[in-house]
Design an enzyme around this catalytic site. Sequence first.
Site, PDB file in Angstrom:
ATOM      1  CG  ASP A 225      -1.899   1.188   1.156  1.00 39.04           C
ATOM      2  OD1 ASP A 225      -1.751   2.331   1.208  1.00 39.04           O
ATOM      3  OD2 ASP A 225      -3.168   0.593   1.090  1.00 39.04           O
TER       4      ASP A 225
ATOM      5  CD  GLU B 134     -10.799   5.892   1.210  1.00 36.69           C
ATOM      6  OE1 GLU B 134      -9.478   5.867   0.644  1.00 36.69           O
ATOM      7  OE2 GLU B 134     -11.049   6.615   2.137  1.00 36.69           O
TER       8      GLU B 134
ATOM      9  CG  HIS C 200      -9.127  -2.862  -2.216  1.00 38.48           C
ATOM     10  ND1 HIS C 200     -10.248  -2.171  -2.762  1.00 38.48           N
ATOM     11  CD2 HIS C 200      -8.501  -2.070  -1.193  1.00 38.48           C
ATOM     12  CE1 HIS C 200     -10.592  -1.226  -1.973  1.00 38.48           C
ATOM     13  NE2 HIS C 200      -9.699  -1.048  -1.083  1.00 38.48           N
TER      14      HIS C 200
END
Length: 125
Positions: A39, A105, A110
Amino acid sequence: MPIDATQPYDPSNIFAKILRGEIPSKTVYEDEFALAFHDINPQAPAHILVIPKGPYVSWDDFSAKAPEAEIAGFVRAVGHVARENNMVAPGYRLLANVGQHGGQEVPHLHVHLFAGQPLGPMLAR
């Protein structure tokens, strides 16, 4: 900004662009079903995202539409990433946000894998 997970898949989302190689990522694993990468805004010492290669908006979309082999392959990929990144001991958190109230978002399924420190309770009461 949270998205509406009931909308159709948007192929211009950031994860679709990563899958097409239009945006670079720090890949930690890839197979025919999934791509895993660090990330860019980690929320724990270890924070890896795992995404399916198919066009699924959310966990709900994926569980309803993906073929069984793709579901099994993706779930196995998530487990493989956790094991290969030494997250199993002493533990990790697996999180998939769905829709507006879930805080999703990006309109591509995911799964977040968080590890590397005690993570505490999920929700403050």
